[in-house]
Design a protein around this motif. Sequence first.
Motif, mmCIF file in Angstrom:
data_model
loop_
_atom_site.group_PDB
_atom_site.id
_atom_site.type_symbol
_atom_site.label_atom_id
_atom_site.label_comp_id
_atom_site.label_asym_id
_atom_site.label_seq_id
_atom_site.Cartn_x
_atom_site.Cartn_y
_atom_site.Cartn_z
ATOM 1 N N LEU A 11 7.517 -8.909 -3.476
ATOM 2 C CA LEU A 11 7.143 -9.407 -2.145
ATOM 3 C C LEU A 11 6.170 -8.458 -1.454
ATOM 4 C CD1 LEU A 11 10.591 -10.712 -0.893
ATOM 5 C CD2 LEU A 11 8.559 -12.090 -1.400
ATOM 6 N N LEU A 12 6.387 -7.149 -1.621
ATOM 7 C CA LEU A 12 5.471 -6.181 -1.016
ATOM 8 C C LEU A 12 4.073 -6.362 -1.590
ATOM 9 C CD1 LEU A 12 4.738 -3.750 0.720
ATOM 10 C CD2 LEU A 12 5.603 -2.280 -1.127
ATOM 11 N N HIS A 13 3.988 -6.548 -2.893
ATOM 12 C CA HIS A 13 2.668 -6.779 -3.487
ATOM 13 C C HIS A 13 2.039 -8.039 -2.908
ATOM 14 C CE1 HIS A 13 -0.237 -8.297 -6.447
ATOM 15 N NE2 HIS A 13 -0.585 -7.026 -6.506
ATOM 16 N N GLY A 14 2.839 -9.103 -2.740
ATOM 17 C CA GLY A 14 2.312 -10.341 -2.173
ATOM 18 C C GLY A 14 1.780 -10.152 -0.767
ATOM 19 N N VAL A 15 2.501 -9.393 0.043
ATOM 20 C CA VAL A 15 2.046 -9.120 1.412
ATOM 21 C C VAL A 15 0.738 -8.328 1.380
ATOM 22 C CG1 VAL A 15 2.590 -7.791 3.505
ATOM 23 C CG2 VAL A 15 4.325 -9.248 2.473
ATOM 24 N N LEU A 16 0.688 -7.297 0.531
ATOM 25 C CA LEU A 16 -0.529 -6.482 0.438
ATOM 26 C C LEU A 16 -1.706 -7.302 -0.082
ATOM 27 C CD1 LEU A 16 1.040 -3.195 -0.957
ATOM 28 C CD2 LEU A 16 -0.019 -3.505 1.299
ATOM 29 N N ARG A 17 -1.438 -8.151 -1.056
ATOM 30 C CA ARG A 17 -2.512 -8.980 -1.612
ATOM 31 C C ARG A 17 -3.102 -9.881 -0.535
ATOM 32 N NH1 ARG A 17 -3.862 -11.007 -6.872
ATOM 33 N NH2 ARG A 17 -5.185 -12.797 -6.552
ATOM 34 N N ARG A 18 -2.227 -10.455 0.286
ATOM 35 C CA ARG A 18 -2.702 -11.327 1.363
ATOM 36 C C ARG A 18 -3.470 -10.531 2.413
ATOM 37 N NH1 ARG A 18 -0.318 -16.350 2.027
ATOM 38 N NH2 ARG A 18 -0.159 -16.111 4.281
ATOM 39 N N ALA A 19 -3.078 -9.273 2.619
ATOM 40 C CA ALA A 19 -3.707 -8.462 3.674
ATOM 41 C C ALA A 19 -5.035 -7.842 3.250
ATOM 42 C CB ALA A 19 -2.749 -7.364 4.126
ATOM 43 N N VAL A 20 -5.082 -7.278 2.035
ATOM 44 C CA VAL A 20 -6.279 -6.518 1.642
ATOM 45 C C VAL A 20 -6.922 -6.996 0.349
ATOM 46 C CG1 VAL A 20 -5.560 -4.448 2.889
ATOM 47 C CG2 VAL A 20 -4.948 -4.706 0.476
ATOM 48 N N GLY A 21 -6.267 -7.895 -0.387
ATOM 49 C CA GLY A 21 -6.826 -8.385 -1.646
ATOM 50 C C GLY A 21 -6.735 -7.359 -2.764
ATOM 51 N N TRP A 46 3.545 -18.231 -1.691
ATOM 52 C CA TRP A 46 3.334 -16.843 -2.103
ATOM 53 C C TRP A 46 4.623 -16.041 -2.225
ATOM 54 C CZ3 TRP A 46 4.595 -12.451 0.432
ATOM 55 C CH2 TRP A 46 4.849 -12.532 1.804
ATOM 56 N N PRO A 47 5.656 -16.229 -1.387
ATOM 57 C CA PRO A 47 6.871 -15.430 -1.599
ATOM 58 C C PRO A 47 7.550 -15.728 -2.942
ATOM 59 C CG PRO A 47 6.856 -16.289 0.641
ATOM 60 C CD PRO A 47 5.751 -16.993 -0.120
ATOM 61 N N ILE A 48 7.554 -16.991 -3.337
ATOM 62 C CA ILE A 48 8.154 -17.352 -4.628
ATOM 63 C C ILE A 48 7.320 -16.768 -5.754
ATOM 64 C CG2 ILE A 48 8.698 -19.289 -6.165
ATOM 65 C CD1 ILE A 48 9.297 -20.905 -3.562
ATOM 66 N N ARG A 49 6.001 -16.906 -5.647
ATOM 67 C CA ARG A 49 5.088 -16.339 -6.641
ATOM 68 C C ARG A 49 5.281 -14.827 -6.733
ATOM 69 N NH1 ARG A 49 0.170 -17.545 -4.365
ATOM 70 N NH2 ARG A 49 -0.090 -15.421 -3.661
ATOM 71 N N SER A 50 5.455 -14.163 -5.614
ATOM 72 C CA SER A 50 5.590 -12.709 -5.597
ATOM 73 C C SER A 50 6.907 -12.243 -6.204
ATOM 74 C CB SER A 50 5.472 -12.187 -4.160
ATOM 75 O OG SER A 50 4.179 -12.448 -3.664
ATOM 76 N N VAL A 51 7.985 -12.962 -5.943
ATOM 77 C CA VAL A 51 9.275 -12.607 -6.554
ATOM 78 C C VAL A 51 9.214 -12.817 -8.067
ATOM 79 C CG1 VAL A 51 11.731 -13.217 -6.697
ATOM 80 C CG2 VAL A 51 10.645 -12.939 -4.465
ATOM 81 N N CYS A 52 8.575 -13.897 -8.500
ATOM 82 C CA CYS A 52 8.394 -14.124 -9.940
ATOM 83 C C CYS A 52 7.560 -13.005 -10.553
ATOM 84 C CB CYS A 52 7.731 -15.478 -10.189
ATOM 85 S SG CYS A 52 8.767 -16.889 -9.786
ATOM 86 N N ALA A 53 6.517 -12.599 -9.862
ATOM 87 C CA ALA A 53 5.682 -11.496 -10.348
ATOM 88 C C ALA A 53 6.483 -10.200 -10.396
ATOM 89 C CB ALA A 53 4.450 -11.337 -9.461
ATOM 90 N N GLY A 54 7.335 -9.976 -9.406
ATOM 91 C CA GLY A 54 8.199 -8.791 -9.416
ATOM 92 C C GLY A 54 9.148 -8.791 -10.590
ATOM 93 N N ALA A 55 9.685 -9.960 -10.931
ATOM 94 C CA ALA A 55 10.562 -10.070 -12.103
ATOM 95 C C ALA A 55 9.782 -9.783 -13.381
ATOM 96 C CB ALA A 55 11.203 -11.459 -12.162
ATOM 97 N N ALA A 56 8.548 -10.282 -13.462
ATOM 98 C CA ALA A 56 7.714 -9.994 -14.633
ATOM 99 C C ALA A 56 7.397 -8.504 -14.714
ATOM 100 C CB ALA A 56 6.426 -10.810 -14.574
ATOM 101 N N VAL A 58 0.616 -11.241 -13.242
ATOM 102 C CA VAL A 58 1.404 -12.472 -13.132
ATOM 103 C C VAL A 58 1.155 -13.150 -11.792
ATOM 104 C CG1 VAL A 58 3.750 -13.389 -13.007
ATOM 105 C CG2 VAL A 58 3.122 -11.793 -14.831
ATOM 106 N N ASP A 59 1.077 -12.367 -10.723
ATOM 107 C CA ASP A 59 0.790 -12.945 -9.409
ATOM 108 C C ASP A 59 -0.543 -13.673 -9.452
ATOM 109 O OD1 ASP A 59 0.910 -13.576 -6.711
ATOM 110 O OD2 ASP A 59 0.362 -11.573 -6.031
ATOM 111 N N ASP A 60 -1.554 -13.033 -10.036
ATOM 112 C CA ASP A 60 -2.865 -13.656 -10.126
ATOM 113 C C ASP A 60 -2.837 -14.873 -11.047
ATOM 114 O OD1 ASP A 60 -5.744 -13.589 -9.489
ATOM 115 O OD2 ASP A 60 -5.961 -13.204 -11.648
ATOM 116 N N GLY A 61 -2.150 -14.765 -12.168
ATOM 117 C CA GLY A 61 -2.063 -15.886 -13.101
ATOM 118 C C GLY A 61 -1.386 -17.097 -12.499
ATOM 119 N N ILE A 62 -0.285 -16.877 -11.805
ATOM 120 C CA ILE A 62 0.433 -17.999 -11.173
ATOM 121 C C ILE A 62 -0.436 -18.594 -10.059
ATOM 122 C CG2 ILE A 62 2.403 -18.667 -9.759
ATOM 123 C CD1 ILE A 62 4.051 -16.560 -11.267
#
Length: 148
Positions: A75-85, A5-15, A139-143
């Motif tokens: 990364l913040l989005h990834g943390v939030l996604r894991r916590a609350v969806g 998830w951290p790699i996915r989240s950084v990629c999503a942040g770049a997108a 992008v986070d969801d797609g990956i």
Amino acid sequence: MGLAWPIRSVCAGAAGTAALTAAYAAERRVRRSHEGQLDYDDSLVPGQIVANVTARGDRDLGLALRWGYGSAFGLLHGVLRRAVGEPWASAAFGATLMTATVTLFPLLGHTPPPWRWPADVMATSLGTHVAYVAAVAAVDDGIRRGTR
């Protein structure tokens, strides 16, 4: 095996940063008569906050900072996604980004308070942040779906 998830989240942040940059480019094409920055994120303010930069040749530094912090905020989005969806993660993520923009820019970047920002500046800020958050979430969801 899924992508961590951290790699996915950084990629999503770049997108998301790519979407933000594209939104600025599109607005510049629509508002050809507008000169200079479109909002404070599009200016030297982030660089002045982070690196105490001046206007001399710092457009490249500003872009580097945008891509750096834009990717890291994923990364913040990834943390939030894991916590609350979703959709709560994106709502909280967007609210956090806008809160940071309207508080840190006046406090650290010496911009006017947000209630004194011109309407076009506020509209650009809101629109580009929506583009960023939507791209990060998509992008986070797609990956995530693609690597299952």
